[in-house]
Design a protein around this motif. Structure first.
Motif, short mmCIF file in Angstrom:
data_model
loop_
_atom_site.label_atom_id
_atom_site.label_comp_id
_atom_site.label_asym_id
_atom_site.label_seq_id
_atom_site.Cartn_x
_atom_site.Cartn_y
_atom_site.Cartn_z
N PHE A 107 0.83 -1.19 0.00
CA PHE A 107 0.00 0.00 0.00
C PHE A 107 0.86 1.25 0.00
N ASN A 159 -9.64 0.32 0.62
CA ASN A 159 -8.49 0.87 -0.09
C ASN A 159 -8.60 2.37 -0.37
N ALA A 164 -2.86 0.38 -4.04
CA ALA A 164 -2.63 -0.97 -3.55
C ALA A 164 -2.31 -1.88 -4.73
#
Length: 180
Positions: A107, A159, A164
């Motif tokens: 991430f 997210n 990501a």
């Protein structure tokens, strides 16, 4: 000079966002990066660079790809120390599992546990996930393609605001090797 891996999200998948690795190597070399190499066709490049940091290099590469290929690609850049630390911190018994069963999602920023508050881990057993340093480890015994947990983890609310990109365990190990 620091060695980095660039992780490109969503290229060369299903005929979309085609980005030949030879052209990516040329682009990286043209940016002044050294010791450039790519790994597989799914968006991993390794290079050495003496300027910038991971975030500024990711921005530079994102802009260069869009300028050269005409489409936007999310890019994460990570150095060897980070990649090695992620592998070493794996909470699952990686040496006992098949590589297709273990994945790491990298991430762009930290993951607050609150993002996962609505996700009931018991519903997805035997699949499991654990959080790391800007990383999420996923154990999916039947592989990523059949994973209901992977599907739940990719929801926008989890997210939101982050880049990501997921790699299987073999790729995570190879990136440590290539950047070392």
């Amino acid at each position: 000079m620091t060695t980095y891996a660039a992780l490109l999200r969503g290229i060369n998948v299903g005929g979309r966002k085609k980005l030949p690795m030879a052209e990516l190597r040329g682009l990286l070399t043209g940016l002044g990066y050294e010791s450039v190499q790519t790994y597989l066709q799914s968006g991993q490049a390794v290079f050495a660079c003496g300027h910038g940091d991971a975030d500024s290099l990711a921005a530079e590469l994102t802009k260069a790809i869009e300028g050269r290929f005409g489409f936007s690609v999310d890019v994460l850049v990570r150095d060897h120390a980070y990649l090695k630390a992620v592998v070493e911190a794996c909470p699952f018994p990686a040496t006992e599992l098949e590589a297709r069963q273990l994945h790491v999602t990298y991430f762009s920023g930290p993951l607050a546990p609150e993002r996962f508050a609505d996700l009931d881990p018991a519903v997805h057993l035997p699949e499991e996930f654990r959080l790391g340093d800007r990383a999420l480890y996923l154990y999916a015994p039947d592989g990523l393609g059949r994973s209901k947990l992977a599907e739940a983890l990719s929801r926008p609310r989890i997210n939101k605001g982050l880049i990501a990109t997921t790699r299987n365990w073999n790729t995570a190990l190879k990136l440590v090797e290539l950047t070392g």
